[in-house]
Scaffold this motif. Structure first.
Motif, mmCIF file in Angstrom:
data_model
loop_
_atom_site.group_PDB
_atom_site.id
_atom_site.type_symbol
_atom_site.label_atom_id
_atom_site.label_comp_id
_atom_site.label_asym_id
_atom_site.label_seq_id
_atom_site.Cartn_x
_atom_site.Cartn_y
_atom_site.Cartn_z
ATOM 1 N N PRO B 335 18.373 -4.296 6.632
ATOM 2 C CA PRO B 335 17.670 -3.393 5.722
ATOM 3 C C PRO B 335 16.556 -2.633 6.433
ATOM 4 O O PRO B 335 16.068 -3.033 7.480
ATOM 5 N N MET B 336 16.154 -1.514 5.816
ATOM 6 C CA MET B 336 15.165 -0.629 6.425
ATOM 7 C C MET B 336 13.764 -1.226 6.417
ATOM 8 O O MET B 336 13.033 -1.131 7.375
ATOM 9 N N ARG B 337 13.380 -1.815 5.297
ATOM 10 C CA ARG B 337 11.987 -2.207 5.140
ATOM 11 C C ARG B 337 11.774 -3.654 5.560
ATOM 12 O O ARG B 337 12.695 -4.459 5.549
ATOM 13 N N ALA B 338 10.527 -3.962 5.874
ATOM 14 C CA ALA B 338 10.220 -5.313 6.333
ATOM 15 C C ALA B 338 10.545 -6.331 5.259
ATOM 16 O O ALA B 338 11.115 -7.382 5.536
ATOM 17 N N VAL B 376 23.541 -5.236 2.781
ATOM 18 C CA VAL B 376 22.364 -4.441 3.152
ATOM 19 C C VAL B 376 22.149 -3.271 2.200
ATOM 20 O O VAL B 376 21.024 -2.993 1.781
ATOM 21 N N ASP B 380 18.696 -2.605 0.242
ATOM 22 C CA ASP B 380 17.946 -1.362 0.438
ATOM 23 C C ASP B 380 17.750 -0.632 -0.874
ATOM 24 O O ASP B 380 16.685 -0.095 -1.155
ATOM 25 N N ARG B 385 10.571 2.071 -1.769
ATOM 26 C CA ARG B 385 9.119 2.138 -1.949
ATOM 27 C C ARG B 385 8.796 3.007 -3.152
ATOM 28 O O ARG B 385 9.519 3.945 -3.461
ATOM 29 N N ARG B 386 7.701 2.701 -3.817
ATOM 30 C CA ARG B 386 7.279 3.546 -4.931
ATOM 31 C C ARG B 386 6.732 4.837 -4.342
ATOM 32 O O ARG B 386 5.931 4.821 -3.417
ATOM 33 N N VAL B 387 7.190 5.952 -4.879
ATOM 34 C CA VAL B 387 6.731 7.229 -4.332
ATOM 35 C C VAL B 387 5.389 7.583 -4.942
ATOM 36 O O VAL B 387 5.169 7.440 -6.141
ATOM 37 N N PHE B 388 4.495 8.019 -4.072
ATOM 38 C CA PHE B 388 3.128 8.386 -4.428
ATOM 39 C C PHE B 388 3.118 9.367 -5.603
ATOM 40 O O PHE B 388 3.791 10.394 -5.573
ATOM 41 N N GLY B 389 2.356 9.044 -6.621
ATOM 42 C CA GLY B 389 2.182 9.976 -7.723
ATOM 43 C C GLY B 389 3.317 10.016 -8.710
ATOM 44 O O GLY B 389 3.295 10.793 -9.648
ATOM 45 N N MET B 390 4.339 9.198 -8.509
ATOM 46 C CA MET B 390 5.433 9.180 -9.479
ATOM 47 C C MET B 390 5.409 7.838 -10.180
ATOM 48 O O MET B 390 5.251 6.797 -9.553
ATOM 49 N N GLU B 392 7.754 6.293 -12.262
ATOM 50 C CA GLU B 392 8.916 5.420 -12.459
ATOM 51 C C GLU B 392 9.109 4.505 -11.255
ATOM 52 O O GLU B 392 8.986 4.920 -10.106
#
Ligand code: SF4
Ligand code: SF4
Lengths: 441, 394
Positions: B335-338, B376, B380, B385-390, B392
């Motif tokens: 997977p991409m994230r730690a 995977v 993933d 990740r939660r997108v800044f300012g959004m 949902e």
């Protein structure tokens, strides 16, 4: 206060980001040096194509330093002044990094650098007028300072953030300015806060430069200005992330800090405004970091507007042939292709490199570094796969608009994919056309 | 040297921002990884002698040759150069025992490169770790040679013969009374020792094949069936070339973590998950009643915490360490994230111990990495990740 600062460390406000090797050693300890104009200056007669002015000089006129050479037209524009005394020898056009060709006056310096007499007096009511008259601008996004104040007042902002953060490598112009003349900036910040009628004022500066922080803290005692020492994690200098770190408010996709009732004013603007309001000195010089591995005397220079990059390179000396020249920071700047580009009021740095960091893209190897480091939580690896598509859904568009163009994803990518540039292109393609079509529908 | 400022117009390069790059390219990653695997391969060569070096070399050369030939035949340059092929070959060689005939690593590398990488479209596009694809296909193709249950004992060089000895005529040593590799006498005629692999012993134990000795179950296992634990730290037990030397694997892993190419979450979580699984999952007690013995970690016999020793043996035996430090962390197939990688690693750790205790498949760690590779995409998708300012949450 300072003990507490040492114990607590800087505020950390956003996820992602990266501590970059900053290459500031060469310039951060050298005082700002004055560059004296000897060769003809090609002074742009307007700051931007969208800020119209009326030229007030003709060929053969002699001008004094600080004399107005073009008067603003309309409300969203600023006047332009002569950076040195001399004679106007030609009215021509000149290439600027961000705005392309602009009309210019070629001024041949007489070497005496005589200042124009100071005739205006300061009063609080006329501050906004004075800013326009003295050519005070906000560098990014490029607009007149009084225009930002007007928009901020209209949006009813409650918080003012003055940003002296320079988290990009090489840049030291804000830092040197702060070291050399910190007191007046706090005065000016107070004036600006009064003009805006905000409730809270914050002064963001790099935590790492502890001595500067302490000095500014001492100066700020007794004023209603909160000093916010922040970590150097790139891109903390982005206005949206400053608002997030200091106020814990998130700017919606594609918005500006004004949408969350905050306004971020860079130190450059505060410096220009302090000169204009307190000393009646118009904007005639830019404080520019000249650095990079090709530069012999890297440092921060006070350069007359209208100096070309070639003249500047002659002044600082070169160690090696320049292969790449950058206007602005190394991660967000603009590549220069002409050495006759002139220093404009919004220039923060000129970087001359003898080596090009070339890219050799291979398929994404899914290392996840771009995802982990993106300061706004995007997935650049997925966003760039959009490139050949002809349309994007609403969520993707919102993601594209959230991107800050910080360039960090391209910086870390081991496959050297041009992620940031591709996302920028995709945003221009999908988001601007969509706003037209939705406007027509 | 002082250059003339007039040299500037000599072609300034116009590129899009950013103009400076981090500087770690995929080739750096592959080379560092190859170096780390090389350290382990070197230790394997010391422990298993020249035949180990031969296996590693054949595997690497076969992988490189396959990549070159296929690249030449398709008339397109091989992305990632030869670094990826040699890394794949090296990793495959590390998973094999040193006694295999030369054609097994050769065929394995060919399969790894062709069916692990090229059919998916080359570097960055495969979803199963290529070296492991090669390894498990080998396991199926050459079962009589590679199966642990068909070969009870495996050789290792005897003291005094490291690096130069031969594995041909090992002397069988009985585990009961084996005082450890260091306690063996130096004998010019005994070049190699033959003994059971600890992982096979543990598997037999978990399936209840050892009779408890007067109410004691773990004590006899530790004392009479397994070599001393420090032997498995130094790698002086039989096994695959790169599987045994825990110390070298930890050093290689630390190097990769230091370079930033391996996330620490991968080995740490994987080993921790395996430890938890080994500590909690029941083993067949092998007593007359044939029941299950839950929570082996809490076993105390004769006032000694034998349960803890049992768990430690599980961690250092078999393929777990090689998988955790060198193979599972492969960027493309994880997977991409730690935190996604932590989930992945937890899955691999638990599955490995589960398969070891109850499954019949061998190479359990390799199978579990391949199984988690399949998931995977799901991991993933779940861990965006939660997108800044959004608002949902995805
Ligand atoms: S350029 Fe955009 S996508 Fe890339 S790291 Fe910065 S914010 Fe994220
Ligand atoms: S940094 Fe580059 S190689 Fe790594 S995941 Fe992002 S796009 Fe892929």
């Amino acid at each position: 206060m300072s003990l507490l600062l040492n114990l607590l460390g800087p505020r950390e406000g956003f996820e992602g980001g990266l501590f970059l090797p900053d290459f500031k050693q060469a310039t951060s300890r050298r005082p700002i040096e004055n560059v004296v104009a000897r060769d003809p200056l090609r002074v742009p007669l307007q700051v931007s194509r969208t800020m119209p002015t009326k030229p007030e000089v003709a060929v053969g006129d002699s001008v004094l330093r600080g004399q107005r050479i073009a008067a603003l037209v309309g409300t969203a524009s600023v006047s332009v002044h002569a950076p040195t005394s001399g004679r106007v020898v030609e009215i021509d056009r000149v290439w600027t990094a961000r705005e392309g060709f602009l009309p210019c006056a070629v001024i041949e310096p007489d070497g005496r650098d005589t200042a124009a007499p100071c005739n205006r007096t300061w009063s609080e009511e006329s501050m906004v007028l004075q800013l326009a008259e003295h050519g005070v601008i906000v560098p990014a996004p490029l607009m007149p300072a009084h225009e930002l104040i007007r928009q901020a007042t209209q949006a009813g902002v409650t918080d003012l953030i003055v940003s002296a953060m320079e988290t990009e490598p090489y840049l030291t112009s804000d830092l040197r300015t702060l070291v050399e003349q910190h007191g007046r900036f706090l005065d000016m910040t107070g004036e600006l806060a009064d003009a805006l009628g905000v409730h809270h004022v914050y002064f963001a500066l790099p935590y790492r430069h502890r001595r500067v922080v302490k000095r500014v803290c001492a100066e700020a005692a007794g004023r209603h200005i909160e000093i916010s020492p922040l970590s150097d994690r790139y891109p903390q200098c982005q206005p949206n992330l400053l608002v997030k770190t200091i106020l814990d408010r998130e700017v919606p996709p594609g918005g500006t800090p004004l949408d969350v009732e905050a306004v971020v004013v860079p130190l450059t603007t505060i410096r220009m405004a302090a000169d204009a309001v307190f000393s009646d000195r118009p904007v005639t010089h830019a404080i520019v970091t000249v650095a990079g591995d090709a530069v012999e005397h890297a440092g921060t220079y006070r350069v007359p507007i209208g100096t070309s990059v070639r003249q500047l390179a002659d002044r600082v000396g070169l160690l090696a042939p320049v292969r790449q020249a950058v206007w602005g920071g190394p991660l967000t700047g603009i590549a220069l292709t002409r050495d006759e580009t002139v220093i404009s009021a919004d220039t923060a740095a000129i970087l001359l490199f003898s080596q090009v960091h070339a890219t050799n893209p291979v398929p994404c190897i899914r290392c996840g570094w771009c995802v982990e480091d993106c300061p706004v939580g995007l997935d650049p690896a997925a966003l760039v796969q959009l490139e050949p598509a002809s349309s994007a859904d609403e969520q993707t568009k919102a993601h594209l608009k959230t991107c800050l163009d910080c360039g960090l994803c391209s910086y870390v990518c081991p496959a050297t994919l041009p992620l940031a540039a591709t996302i920028h292109r995709a945003r221009e393609r999908f988001c601007t056309t969509s706003s037209h079509s939705s406007g027509g529908a | 040297m002082k250059a003339d400022a007039r040299t500037i117009p000599g072609g300034w390069v116009a590129l899009a921002a950013p103009h400076r790059l981090g500087g770690s390219t995929h080739l750096d990653i592959l080379r560092s990884w190859t170096l780390a695997a090389g350290i382990v391969g070197l230790c394997g060569t010391v422990i298993f002698g020249a035949s180990a070096a031969k296996v590693l070399l054949v595997a690497m050369l076969s992988a490189i040759a396959t990549d070159c030939i296929v690249g030449y035949a398709r008339a397109r340059p091989v992305v990632g150069g030869l670094s990826h092929a040699s890394l794949t070959g090296l990793l495959l060689g590390l998973t094999l025992p040193a006694t295999v005939p030369w054609y097994i690593p050769a065929i394995g590398s060919l399969i790894a490169v062709v069916f692990g990488k090229i059919v998916f479209g080359g570097l960055g596009h495969f979803c199963w770790q290529p070296a492991l694809v090669g390894r498990v296909v080998l396991q199926l193709l050459f079962l009589p040679t590679l199966s642990l249950s068909l070969h009870p004992t495996w050789p290792i060089l005897a003291p005094g013969h490291l690096l130069v000895g031969r594995l041909d005529q090992p002397q069988r040593v009985e585990m009961a009374g084996y005082g450890g590799w260091f306690a063996q006498p130096h004998d010019a005629n005994v070049q190699a020792l033959a003994m059971e692999r600890p992982v096979q012993t543990l598997r037999a134990f978990a399936q209840g094949r050892f009779r408890p000795d007067g109410g004691l179950a773990y004590e006899p296992l530790l004392r009479e069936k397994l070599p001393p634990w420090q032997d498995s730290i130094f790698g002086l037990v039989p096994g695959g070339i790169g599987e045994t030397c825990t110390l070298a694997l930890i050093i290689a892993g630390l190097y990769l973590i230091y370079r930033g190419f391996l996330r620490w979450q991968m080995p740490v979580v994987m080993i921790a998950a395996a430890a938890v699984a080994a500590a909690l999952l029941p083993v067949e007690s092998g007593g007359n009643e044939g029941g299950y013995d839950w929570f082996p970690v809490f076993a105390v016999e004769q006032g000694r915490a034998v349960g803890v020793a049992y768990v430690l043996y599980h961690l250092t035996s078999g393929e777990l360490m090689l998988g955790a430090f060198l193979i599972a962390g492969d960027m493309t197939t994880t997977p991409m994230r730690a935190r996604g990688q932590a989930l992945f690693a937890a899955g691999v750790g638990v599955l490995t111990i589960f398969m070891r205790l109850y499954g019949v498949v061998e190479c359990e760690c390799y199978w579990s990495i391949l199984a988690m590779n399949t998931l995977v995409g799901v991991i993933d998708g779940r861990l965006r990740r939660r997108v800044f300012g959004m608002d949902e949450e995805p």
